[in-house]
Scaffold this motif. Structure first.
Motif, PDB file in Angstrom:
ATOM      1  N   LYS A  95      24.645 118.901 -24.483  1.00 47.62           N
ATOM      2  CA  LYS A  95      24.107 118.660 -25.684  1.00 47.62           C
ATOM      3  C   LYS A  95      24.909 117.970 -26.579  1.00 47.62           C
ATOM      4  N   GLY A 102      19.110 121.885 -29.579  1.00 47.43           N
ATOM      5  CA  GLY A 102      18.966 123.088 -28.864  1.00 47.43           C
ATOM      6  C   GLY A 102      20.233 123.712 -28.707  1.00 47.43           C
ATOM      7  N   LYS A 152      17.733 132.169 -18.611  1.00 41.74           N
ATOM      8  CA  LYS A 152      17.334 130.979 -19.558  1.00 41.74           C
ATOM      9  C   LYS A 152      18.424 129.892 -20.056  1.00 41.74           C
ATOM     10  N   ILE A 156      17.913 125.763 -19.229  1.00 37.86           N
ATOM     11  CA  ILE A 156      18.382 125.088 -20.046  1.00 37.86           C
ATOM     12  C   ILE A 156      19.135 124.237 -19.618  1.00 37.86           C
ATOM     13  N   THR A 159      17.851 121.375 -17.407  1.00 32.12           N
ATOM     14  CA  THR A 159      16.772 120.529 -17.810  1.00 32.12           C
ATOM     15  C   THR A 159      17.507 119.359 -18.424  1.00 32.12           C
ATOM     16  N   ASN A 160      18.708 119.339 -18.842  1.00 32.80           N
ATOM     17  CA  ASN A 160      19.461 118.595 -19.465  1.00 32.80           C
ATOM     18  C   ASN A 160      19.636 117.200 -18.544  1.00 32.80           C
TER      19      ASN A 160
END
Length: 160
Positions: A95, A102, A152, A156, A159-160
């Protein structure tokens, strides 16, 4: 002569594959991490860009557990510490590199994982001292919450 052709073909395939990987890594952060990140097993540090993930072993409910912190290498500032999962640290690092949002949800999920881990481990310590069936039910419920939070986080991360 066939050997020379085979060598040329081999080098051509390798060269094309490497070019393809480099091109794909420009748009695929996970692939870029795999290609150029530096992991030092002796110092327990995973480095990428201006960030690093440091792994430390601590005692958590009378057990040894690895925890992770994210450090900005330019300033030596600890951005996040006491992360229970490497997957959380890696997702947060991605991120930062992508400039994405996020991070808060990842921190919340890691806290949920850590809370459930605490409950599972503390109940496993008490299992001999109390009602076995009740303690085992609490352990199973806590482990399900740990697995849910980790799934979860991994989702996440992917999906980066």
């Amino acid at each position: 002569m066939n050997v020379d052709i085979d060598k040329k073909t081999f080098y051509s395939v390798i060269s094309d594959s490497l070019r393809n990987l480099v091109t794909r890594s420009e748009s695929d952060i996970t692939l870029r991490f795999g290609l150029i990140a530096d992991f030092d097993l002796d110092q327990n540090i995973y480095q990428f860009d201006q960030y690093c993930i440091e792994r430390t072993q601590e005692v958590f409910l009378n057990r040894k557990k690895y925890f992770y912190k994210i450090i900005c290498r330019n300033t030596d500032e600890i951005l996040h510490s006491d992360l229970a999962l490497f997957e959380t640290a890696l997702a947060i690092l991605k991120k930062y590199v992508n400039g994405g949002s996020g991070i808060d949800i990842l921190l919340q999920l890691d806290a949920q994982y850590q809370s459930a881990m605490y409950e599972a481990w503390s109940n496993s310590e008490r299992i001999n001292q109390s009602n076995y069936i009740l303690a085992q039910a609490k352990i199973d419920a806590a482990k399900q919450r740990m697995n849910s939070a980790k799934k979860k986080i991994v989702s996440i991360n992917n999906t980066n």
